[in-house]
Design a protein around this motif. Structure first.
Motif, PDB file in Angstrom:
ATOM      1  N   UNK A   1     -13.427   4.814   3.443  1.00  0.00           N
ATOM      2  CA  UNK A   1     -13.467   4.992   4.886  1.00  0.00           C
ATOM      3  C   UNK A   1     -13.726   3.637   5.543  1.00  0.00           C
ATOM      4  N   UNK A   2     -12.926   3.292   6.537  1.00  0.00           N
ATOM      5  CA  UNK A   2     -13.059   1.985   7.178  1.00  0.00           C
ATOM      6  C   UNK A   2     -12.914   2.190   8.676  1.00  0.00           C
ATOM      7  N   UNK A   3     -13.972   1.863   9.415  1.00  0.00           N
ATOM      8  CA  UNK A   3     -13.943   2.174  10.849  1.00  0.00           C
ATOM      9  C   UNK A   3     -13.209   1.139  11.673  1.00  0.00           C
ATOM     10  N   UNK A   4     -13.247  -0.102  11.220  1.00  0.00           N
ATOM     11  CA  UNK A   4     -12.649  -1.167  12.004  1.00  0.00           C
ATOM     12  C   UNK A   4     -13.373  -2.439  11.679  1.00  0.00           C
ATOM     13  N   UNK A   5     -13.093  -3.476  12.413  1.00  0.00           N
ATOM     14  CA  UNK A   5     -13.751  -4.734  12.148  1.00  0.00           C
ATOM     15  C   UNK A   5     -13.813  -5.504  13.453  1.00  0.00           C
TER      16      UNK A   5
ATOM     17  N   UNK B   1      -3.153   9.832  -5.969  1.00  0.00           N
ATOM     18  CA  UNK B   1      -4.314  10.709  -5.843  1.00  0.00           C
ATOM     19  C   UNK B   1      -5.560   9.969  -5.386  1.00  0.00           C
ATOM     20  N   UNK B   2      -5.403   8.693  -5.107  1.00  0.00           N
ATOM     21  CA  UNK B   2      -6.534   7.869  -4.729  1.00  0.00           C
ATOM     22  C   UNK B   2      -6.898   8.118  -3.261  1.00  0.00           C
ATOM     23  N   UNK B   3      -8.175   8.249  -2.980  1.00  0.00           N
ATOM     24  CA  UNK B   3      -8.621   8.413  -1.597  1.00  0.00           C
ATOM     25  C   UNK B   3      -9.175   7.076  -1.115  1.00  0.00           C
ATOM     26  N   UNK B   4      -8.538   6.487  -0.126  1.00  0.00           N
ATOM     27  CA  UNK B   4      -8.983   5.160   0.330  1.00  0.00           C
ATOM     28  C   UNK B   4     -10.394   5.230   0.908  1.00  0.00           C
TER      29      UNK B   4
ATOM     30  N   UNK C   1      -3.758   8.121   4.868  1.00  0.00           N
ATOM     31  CA  UNK C   1      -5.001   8.704   4.368  1.00  0.00           C
ATOM     32  C   UNK C   1      -6.217   7.908   4.797  1.00  0.00           C
ATOM     33  N   UNK C   2      -6.173   7.339   5.996  1.00  0.00           N
ATOM     34  CA  UNK C   2      -7.314   6.572   6.492  1.00  0.00           C
ATOM     35  C   UNK C   2      -7.539   6.904   7.946  1.00  0.00           C
ATOM     36  N   UNK C   3      -8.801   6.813   8.392  1.00  0.00           N
ATOM     37  CA  UNK C   3      -9.007   6.992   9.826  1.00  0.00           C
ATOM     38  C   UNK C   3      -8.384   5.819  10.574  1.00  0.00           C
ATOM     39  N   UNK C   4      -8.113   6.019  11.850  1.00  0.00           N
ATOM     40  CA  UNK C   4      -7.436   4.961  12.586  1.00  0.00           C
ATOM     41  C   UNK C   4      -8.373   3.768  12.723  1.00  0.00           C
ATOM     42  N   UNK C   5      -7.809   2.587  12.558  1.00  0.00           N
ATOM     43  CA  UNK C   5      -8.605   1.362  12.567  1.00  0.00           C
ATOM     44  C   UNK C   5      -9.015   1.052  14.012  1.00  0.00           C
ATOM     45  N   UNK C   6     -10.283   0.792  14.235  1.00  0.00           N
ATOM     46  CA  UNK C   6     -10.758   0.384  15.554  1.00  0.00           C
ATOM     47  C   UNK C   6     -10.566   1.445  16.621  1.00  0.00           C
TER      48      UNK C   6
ATOM     49  N   UNK D   1      -1.299   5.322  -7.368  1.00  0.00           N
ATOM     50  CA  UNK D   1      -2.312   5.501  -6.320  1.00  0.00           C
ATOM     51  C   UNK D   1      -2.210   6.834  -5.581  1.00  0.00           C
TER      52      UNK D   1
ATOM     53  N   UNK E   1       0.806  -1.225   0.000  1.00  0.00           N
ATOM     54  CA  UNK E   1       0.000   0.000   0.000  1.00  0.00           C
ATOM     55  C   UNK E   1       0.835   1.269   0.000  1.00  0.00           C
TER      56      UNK E   1
ATOM     57  N   UNK F   1      -4.858  -1.144   3.004  1.00  0.00           N
ATOM     58  CA  UNK F   1      -5.808  -0.522   2.074  1.00  0.00           C
ATOM     59  C   UNK F   1      -5.710   0.999   2.061  1.00  0.00           C
ATOM     60  N   UNK F   2      -4.659   1.527   2.696  1.00  0.00           N
ATOM     61  CA  UNK F   2      -4.471   2.967   2.632  1.00  0.00           C
ATOM     62  C   UNK F   2      -3.513   3.327   1.514  1.00  0.00           C
ATOM     63  N   UNK F   3      -3.109   4.603   1.484  1.00  0.00           N
ATOM     64  CA  UNK F   3      -2.047   5.024   0.566  1.00  0.00           C
ATOM     65  C   UNK F   3      -0.960   5.588   1.459  1.00  0.00           C
ATOM     66  N   UNK F   4       0.108   4.808   1.641  1.00  0.00           N
ATOM     67  CA  UNK F   4       1.077   5.148   2.675  1.00  0.00           C
ATOM     68  C   UNK F   4       2.155   6.054   2.111  1.00  0.00           C
TER      69      UNK F   4
END
Lengths: 234, 642
Positions: free
Chosen positions: A75-79, A70-73, B303-308, A68, A62, B368-371
């Motif tokens: 939104x993922x809160x968790x699992x 300019x790509x905006x991932x 570019x991602x919110x923190x997981x969990x 990638x 990643x 799955x982010x862009x690091x």
């Protein structure tokens, strides 16, 4: 990369580390401790390997590149399931580790109530910056401990001044000498030879030099040595 | 060396002499440069300020200076230990013991703590939408008290009376019977004074976070650095008073002939309990804020919110709670019995669980982010494997029977440097590179930052990895030499090489700061494509930065605004009035007074103790009668009067 190579090389030294004193036990006490060290190390390496694999995988897959950037991932809160997984699995690993930890620690931390019948009694006194060993027949030696092989030895540990710690890596872990208190420790050396002994608790200016040698000898030689020493005093 | 003066012979150790020359030389150089550039007004501004950003900068600046000093001590220690039976300069016996004592004390109390408290000062108010810390005056007082304590400990070396009982100052070695010199009094008073500053800082953080969040910034929307600051502040509030008590009792034993830690009724074990009831939470106090920094940095740079998020917060809280239930793992060899040893072994192992949760959440934040591997993110990425090594050796050390072997060896030295350098120091560097634009309006150079990172990280592993094996081969801590038969030469030699590599890395950091000031690249409000409120205000952050006050509707409000609202944060109808900013000489004056007061105790000058004691009390009266609120109210200014 350099780091990983270094790590692998060092792990190799670790795994073949039979010449490291702590991992080269000469008594049951030290053998149990060495087992715990290696067992906990093996379990922890599972954890370490998983983290490193995920780390390298995610970082390489990643990482930002021309495609990638300019790509905006999404939104993922968790699992919840993943989070439960990495809560429960460490619990299981720790439970596995806790079993030998508790049993061996319980046994080795126990206050010594009874002395084995054939035990050799040695009084150990620590002071800045030397060790005095008194044997049953009144013989005293300084920084030079002699023990018979295959007989339990009961050390009675006292301090003259401040806290010291009595440690013979090949025969077992350390025990602190607390001023005003008496501590006991029993070990049975299983092999003849000369082993290093050290003060492990910082005790002032010449703490470094507060060392002693432990010579484990055949029972007959030991008795003979005690007799000779006794005659010298008289 | 000895020299003749006024027909008397004086003795001064060459290391102290050299340090005097270096200190005076540097001091004069700095004075000259300040004078030439005509920057006296800037200095006055910083000395009298109560603004959170400037106080944060002061914390970071002093921490960096102390880092250089304690770092030089580390290099001295490593040089002395490079080869067997070495005789480097004067560093054997007491001199060596002093070097490792002040190295540890300074690194923990005057580097790790102020680095993190400095970053909290800079970032936390901006992250939660506060105009300043809740008590700006007290904030300045916290800093100057910290600095007074730090100067006390640092000056002991120049008075040829460094503390020499280890940073843990175990009684009875630290009592007057065995160390009658002034050294350990410097330790007691230095930590005591800076400890008061730390407790005040913690109260300030708690009130700021509880009272001064922007409208809509619920606790469940706070950035993780703010959360970790809140938890840390509570840990400080509980743990530091225990240190205060321990030091107080030790002071009585040393100065007034009591015997809490010796004799019939006393026991040296009491010191160990008190010290570690403080000392273990202390290691979480200095690592939890670093966790917060990594959470924010990893999230921003992926570019991602923190997981969990929820489990991250719960994990910090649990680590904080468990941190108070594990102190005996520093005392397994004392002989407290089988039940105590096994219970504390289990609680210690349990800490691995919440820590593991955090590690995996960070990893899955990156997935799955862009690091983007900017310098702050490099430090965060370097942290993960490093800290995990420190974590797994921590679990190994928790196994009480195995700890009988590990205890007080270089294995432990390796372990806690992996956690403290791997966690706290890498975290502080990440935070400094990350928030530097918010402090000064420009970034640190990326190229030099990368050189700094790689030299420091690789040097770190070369230094501390071999120490595990030195420990397993029977090398105790705090020894100034070893023999060739010990078979630890190769580990120590490699370790010394690594230490110098870390030293060079640190020089790159200092050089980077110099170059960046010399040739600044102005970078605007939001250089990292940030997610949280601090990136919505100008760089450097002005006084009263939130005008108009934003209305927070989500976690990562700025990111949400950039995605959905063209970068404009919604404006709140109501806003909380700001704390009163003043400029005042009082904090620095009072801290100077406290420092002199401490010195009068260290050197037993009774009349001076009385005079200065009265002056300290008079100061309290003066402060009680200083009323900023009425004046502000008369001027009709809107202010917060809690």
């Amino acid at each position: 990369m350099k780091k990983i190579k270094w790590l692998v090389a060092s792990l190799f030294i670790f795994l073949t580390g039979c010449n490291l004193r702590v991992l080269d036990p000469k008594s049951e006490t030290a053998r149990d401790q060495s087992f715990l060290i290696q067992f906990s190390f093996a379990l922890m390496m599972i954890v370490f390997a998983i983290v490193i694999i995920l780390f390298v995988w995610f970082l390489s897959k990643y990482r930002e590149n021309d495609q990638n950037k300019d790509y905006i991932p999404a939104d993922e809160k968790g699992s919840p399931w993943l989070e439960i997984t990495w809560t429960v699995i460490p619990f299981i690993l720790l439970a596995i580790l806790a079993v030998p930890t508790v049993s061996i620690t319980f046994e080795q931390s126990a206050q010594v109530e009874s002395t084995p019948a054939n035990a050799v009694q040695i009084e150990v006194t620590g002071q800045q910056f030397s060790w005095t060993f008194s044997y049953q027949n009144g013989v005293e030696t300084v920084n030079n401990l002699r023990l018979p092989v295959d007989r339990p030895v009961e050390f009675t540990l006292r301090s003259e001044d401040i806290i010291h710690s009595f440690w013979i890596p090949k025969l077992g872990g350390k025990k602190d000498l607390i001023p005003g208190k008496t501590r006991r420790m029993i070990v049975t050396p299983e092999e003849t030879g000369t082993y290093q002994g050290k003060c492990a608790e910082f005790c002032g200016r010449e703490h470094t030099k507060m060392r002693f040698t432990t010579t484990v000898m055949e029972e007959s030689e030991y008795e003979q040595w005690l007799q000779e020493m006794k005659e010298k005093i008289e | 060396m000895t020299f003749e003066l006024f027909n008397r012979t004086f003795f001064i150790a060459t290391d102290v002499l050299l340090a005097y020359i270096a200190l005076i030389g540097t001091g004069l150089g700095v004075l000259y440069l300040v004078n030439r550039a005509n920057k006296w007004s800037v200095i006055k501004d910083y000395v009298t300020t109560t603004h959170h950003r400037k106080i944060g900068v002061l914390y970071l600046l002093s921490a960096t200076l102390f880092f250089l000093r304690a770092g030089i001590e580390a290099l001295i220690i490593r040089t002395q230990l490079a080869v067997p039976e070495n005789d480097f300069w004067v560093f054997q016996g007491d001199k060596f013991n002093e070097a490792f004592t002040t190295h540890g004390t300074i690194m923990i109390f005057f580097v790790a703590m102020p680095l993190l408290i400095g970053l909290m000062n800079v970032a936390v108010p901006l992250q939660i939408g506060a105009q300043d810390m809740a008590f700006p005056y007290m904030n300045a007082l916290s800093f100057w008290l910290f600095l007074a304590g730090a100067i006390l400990v640092n000056m002991s070396f120049f008075m040829t009376a460094s503390p020499n009982a280890g940073w843990t100052a175990y009684a009875p070695l630290s009592t007057a019977e065995f160390t009658p010199e002034a050294g350990n009094d410097y330790y007691i008073f230095g930590l005591q004074v800076s400890g008061v500053g730390t407790i005040l800082a913690a109260i300030n953080m708690i009130v700021t976070i509880v009272r001064h969040r922007a409208p809509g910034m619920k606790m469940t929307r706070m950035p993780l650095f703010a959360w970790s600051t809140l938890v840390t502040a509570f840990l400080i509030l509980i743990a530091f008073p225990v240190l205060t008590i321990a030091l107080y009792i030790l002071m009585f034993d040393r100065l007034f002939g009591t015997s809490f830690f010796s004799g019939e009724a006393g026991s040296p074990i009491y010191w160990q309990h008190l010290f570690w009831i403080f000392g273990h939470p202390e290691v979480y106090i200095i690592v939890i804020p670093a966790f917060g920094i990594f959470s924010d940095v990893i999230s921003t740079f992926s570019k991602k919110r923190v997981f969990g998020y929820t489990s991250m917060v719960v994990a910090i809280v649990i680590i904080g709670l468990l941190g108070f239930m594990v102190w005996v793992h520093h005392m397994f060899t004392v002989g407290l019995g089988p039940v105590v040893n096994t219970v504390f072994a289990i609680t210690t192992m349990l800490i691995a669980v919440p820590t593991g949760i955090k590690i995996f959440n960070w990893l899955f934040t990156m997935r799955k982010g862009v690091i983007h591997l900017g310098t702050p993110m490099l430090f965060a990425a370097g942290f993960i494997p490093t800290f995990v090594i420190g974590g797994v050796t921590g679990v190994m050390l928790a196994v009480a029977a195995a700890d009988f072997q590990f205890h007080d060896t270089y294995f432990v030295v390796a372990h806690f440097h992996y956690t403290m350098v791997g966690g706290t120091v890498l975290g502080a560097f990440a935070g400094i590179y990350y928030w530097f634009p918010k402090m000064f309006g420009f970034k640190l150079k990326d190229g030099l930052g990368k050189a700094h990172f790689w030299l420091f990280l690789i040097g770190f592993h070369i230094t501390f990895f071999p120490q595990h094996f030195a420990g397993l081969n029977g090398m105790p801590r705090r020894v100034y030499t070893y023999t060739a038969e010990d078979n630890i030469f190769i580990f120590n030699f490699i370790s010394t090489i690594g230490a110098f590599m870390m030293g060079i890395g640190t020089l790159f950091f200092v050089w980077n700061i110099y170059k960046s000031f010399k040739n600044p690249d102005r970078c605007g409000n939001d250089p990292w494509n940030g997610r949280t409120l601090e990136w919505s205000v100008p760089s450097p952050a002005p006084e009263h930065p939130f005008d108009p006050m934003p209305q927070v509707t989500t976690i990562d409000p700025l990111w949400e605004a950039k995605r959905n609202r063209g970068g404009k944060l919604p404006v709140a109808n109501t806003s909380r009035s700001a704390p009163i900013d003043v400029t005042s000489w009082q904090p620095v004056g009072f801290s100077g007074l406290i420092m002199l007061f401490s010195l009068s105790f260290i050197y037993h000058v009774t009349w001076l103790q009385i005079v200065l004691g009265i002056m300290v009390l008079a100061f309290f009266a003066l402060r009680t009668l200083t009323d900023e609120h009425t004046k502000m109210a008369r001027e009709g200014e809107d202010h917060d009067n809690i």
